[in-house]
Design an enzyme around this catalytic site. Structure first.
Site: not given
Ligand code: ADP
Length: 191
Positions: A144, A13, A88, A133, A127
């Site tokens: 996740r 994404k 989300r 990370r 990654r």
């Molecule tokens: P990925 O999609 O690879 O899991 P992201 O960088 O989009 O990683 O998100 C990392 C973390 O940030 C998520 O696992 C969550 O803890 C938090 N996060 C990001 N966006 C949201 C959201 N819209 N609502 C709640 N938590 C979020």
């Protein structure tokens, strides 16, 4: 142009969001990146978010919602934006609907990247070795994915019912996927 991009963790994404946003001249707004920047800077928001992120859990909606509301109210997002990682949850969809209707605007499309779950775990572990990370350990990756399936995958049907869903095969070379996304958006007649 107002877009959201969805897909399971590791679907690519963030990478695609950058290219698509560039193409339309709009900011790519990644909630994950904003949280990570706050964690690095040691802000109160970062300290709050970190506990959840490190465990692979979602940050509570009230924290995330107000952050997004403020971000999309900034000048650079006035003519459009691409949201990466938001909404989300079903509750976040309702919040976003409220933000958009308050501003008198609407979404043009909800892009979802479809990927092979096996390939994803490998990508994320790869990654992890590069970006270091804290949420890219195998256990947290599984968590996740599980949460994505429970809380975020249902959003696909919500946007499909609204006629906004643009499903794109996310496997293959980065530039191939970008091409597919841009073509699919253009096919909707809005791109
Ligand atoms: P990925 O999609 O690879 O899991 P992201 O960088 O989009 O990683 O998100 C990392 C973390 O940030 C998520 O696992 C969550 O803890 C938090 N996060 C990001 N966006 C949201 C959201 N819209 N609502 C709640 N938590 C979020």
């Amino acid at each position: 142009m107002r877009l959201i991009i969805m897909g399971p963790p590791g679907a690519g994404k963030g990478t695609q969001a950058t290219f698509i946003a560039e193409k339309y001249g709009i900011p790519a707004i990644s909630t994950g990146d904003i949280f990570r920047a706050n964690v690095s800077a040691g802000t109160p928001l970062g300290l709050e978010a970190r506990r959840f992120m490190d465990a692979g859990e979602y940050v509570p909606d009230e924290v995330t919602n107000s952050m997004v509301r403020n971000r999309i109210a900034e000048n650079d997002a006035a003519t459009g934006f691409l949201l990466d990682g938001y909404p989300r949850t079903v509750a976040q969809v309702a919040e976003l609907d409220g933000m958009l209707s308050d501003a008198g605007v609407a979404l043009d499309a909800a892009v979802v990247l479809t990927v092979d779950p096996e390939a994803i775990v490998q990508r994320l572990l790869h990654r992890a070795s590069i970006e270091n990370r804290a949420d890219d350990t195998e256990e947290v990756i599984r968590r996740r994915q599980e949460i994505y399936g429970e809380q975020t995958a249902p959003l696909i049907d919500v946007y499909r019912e609204r006629g906004l869903l643009v499903e794109v095969d996310g496997m293959g070379q980065v530039d191939e996927v970008t091409e597919r996304v841009l073509e699919a958006i253009s096919d909707t007649g809005r791109g």
